[in-house]
Scaffold this active site. Structure first.
Site, PDB file in Angstrom:
ATOM      1  N   GLU A  33      71.790 -61.742  13.732  1.00 44.03           N
ATOM      2  CA  GLU A  33      71.495 -63.072  14.285  1.00 44.03           C
ATOM      3  C   GLU A  33      70.395 -63.771  13.487  1.00 44.03           C
ATOM      4  O   GLU A  33      70.440 -64.973  13.281  1.00 44.03           O
ATOM      5  CB  GLU A  33      71.092 -62.969  15.766  1.00 44.03           C
ATOM      6  CG  GLU A  33      72.252 -62.619  16.689  1.00 44.03           C
ATOM      7  CD  GLU A  33      73.355 -63.692  16.705  1.00 44.03           C
ATOM      8  OE1 GLU A  33      73.098 -64.834  16.298  1.00 44.03           O
ATOM      9  OE2 GLU A  33      74.478 -63.370  17.115  1.00 44.03           O
ATOM     10  N   TYR A 116      67.895 -68.812  21.787  1.00 45.53           N
ATOM     11  CA  TYR A 116      69.268 -68.506  21.371  1.00 45.53           C
ATOM     12  C   TYR A 116      69.408 -67.018  21.003  1.00 45.53           C
ATOM     13  O   TYR A 116      70.316 -66.327  21.474  1.00 45.53           O
ATOM     14  CB  TYR A 116      69.709 -69.391  20.186  1.00 45.53           C
ATOM     15  CG  TYR A 116      70.932 -68.805  19.538  1.00 45.53           C
ATOM     16  CD1 TYR A 116      72.178 -68.932  20.149  1.00 45.53           C
ATOM     17  CD2 TYR A 116      70.831 -68.032  18.375  1.00 45.53           C
ATOM     18  CE1 TYR A 116      73.294 -68.324  19.617  1.00 45.53           C
ATOM     19  CE2 TYR A 116      71.939 -67.420  17.834  1.00 45.53           C
ATOM     20  CZ  TYR A 116      73.170 -67.571  18.462  1.00 45.53           C
ATOM     21  OH  TYR A 116      74.268 -66.954  17.945  1.00 45.53           O
ATOM     22  N   ASP A 134      73.488 -72.358  20.877  1.00 45.10           N
ATOM     23  CA  ASP A 134      73.050 -72.889  19.588  1.00 45.10           C
ATOM     24  C   ASP A 134      73.715 -74.255  19.384  1.00 45.10           C
ATOM     25  O   ASP A 134      74.355 -74.784  20.303  1.00 45.10           O
ATOM     26  CB  ASP A 134      73.370 -71.903  18.449  1.00 45.10           C
ATOM     27  CG  ASP A 134      74.861 -71.750  18.231  1.00 45.10           C
ATOM     28  OD1 ASP A 134      75.654 -72.288  19.035  1.00 45.10           O
ATOM     29  OD2 ASP A 134      75.248 -71.104  17.241  1.00 45.10           O
TER      30      ASP A 134
END
Ligand code: SF4
Length: 341
Positions: A33, A116, A134
């Site tokens: 991520e 997020y 997001d």
């Protein structure tokens, strides 16, 4: 079928293969991520594989030097992300014995983890029903539900979080990933592929023909431009590079001595100019740099005293040695112009 059922059925057939999709390891998901922030999936995959191969556990990352971590990040840019991963790994290693915490209040304290990434880790690794919103997800929802609130205003995220929660099925892991995938593959910023969209019949934007008017985003204010002279001291086949401060823009990466016009005007008579290079423009989120690079041949002990605070943070390096340093794109554009490469 309801919204989630349609989306998940589509996801099962259309999802792309990604190495981090075959794991529940929160560390691996965290790494992926962070790499995916500001970087495309295809670019990230080989970096992710090399990184996880070299640093397979939190402890292995925590035990490595930051310089080594940077070498595995070289080319991905935005080095602050690598620095935060490294800091976070050290924190988890020291405070939680190398085990990734499961509590959201603890995860939030890990450097570089915003709402997020928190949602992505909690839902994908721990299957908790937490939204991971997001830009992709906001775009889909804004079009779907004709949400008029400005997506560039941070406090409006709550509206999108609530929408995701209202749609959330019992499988938050797949659902959050499916939303992201829909945004990446179908509900794209320009020319969304509505005819291939699994939730088309539920989409207000499509039904009323106004999908592309969403999301609502305030116009960017004109960002300020800062002007710099970039002084590249040359000694034989080496060039003087400096490590940037620990805080601020491009923190901890390497660049050249940068002077504003006033300082430059005071010292320019002391510089032995070899060659002016082309102006480089670099755009940050709220700022632009206009950089005028000058190749000069002063030796280290002849460098003007006005540059000394930057000089003390640097060393002469060859073009080959630069390959191993974390160098931001703004300076790479300067390096590309150095002759005799
Ligand atoms: Fe996006 Fe079109 Fe699907 Fe609506 S129908 S969610 S606008 S791709």
């Amino acid at each position: 079928m309801d919204y989630a059922e349609r989306l998940l059925a589509w996801f099962d057939i259309n999802k792309r293969e990604m190495p981090w999709r075959n794991t529940n390891d929160p560390y691996a998901i965290w790494v992926s991520e962070i790499m995916l922030q500001q970087t495309q999936v295809d670019t990230v995959i080989p970096y992710y594989e090399r990184f996880i191969d070299r640093f397979p556990t939190i402890h292995s990352l925590a035990s490595a030097s930051l310089e080594e971590v940077y070498t595995y990040w070289q080319g991905l840019g935005y080095y602050r992300r690598a620095e935060n991963l490294h800091k976070g790994a050290r924190m988890i290693d020291e405070v939680y014995g190398g085990v990734f915490p499961t509590d959201s209040d603890l995860i939030k304290k890990i450097p570089g983890i915003g709402p997020y990434t928190l949602g992505a880790i909690l839902s994908i690794a721990f299957h908790k029903p937490i939204p991971a919103v997001d830009g992709n997800v906001m775009r889909i929802l804004a079009r779907q539900f004709l949400i008029e609130e400005d997506v560039s205003i941070a406090k409006n995220r709550k509206i999108f979080d609530e929408r995701v929660m209202a749609l959330m099925p019992s499988d938050p892991n797949r659902f959050n990933q499916a939303l992201m995938e829909l945004g990446a593959l179908v509900c794209t910023p320009k020319n969304p592929k509505c005819t291939a969209c699994p939730v088309q019949t539920l989409c207000g934007g499509y039904q009323t023909g106004v999908a592309e008017n969403y999301p609502v985003k305030s116009k960017k204010v004109n960002s300020k431009t800062l002007y710099y002279y970039v002084i590249i001291f040359k000694k034989e086949q080496s060039y003087y590079m400096v490590k940037r401060p620990e805080e601020g823009l491009l923190a901890n990466t390497w660049g050249f001595v940068m002077l504003d016009k006033t300082v430059f005007d005071n010292i320019k008579h002391q510089l032995l100019l070899v060659k002016p290079l082309n102006t480089v423009r670099h755009v940050f989120t709220h700022l632009k740099w206009e950089m005028k690079p000058l190749l000069v041949s002063n030796r280290e002990n002849e460098m003007p005293k006005e540059t000394m605070d930057q000089i003390s943070q640097g060393r002469f390096v060859t073009l080959a040695q630069m390959e191993a340093l974390p160098i931001a794109t703004a300076f790479k554009k300067v390096i590309e112009q150095i002759p005799n490469r």
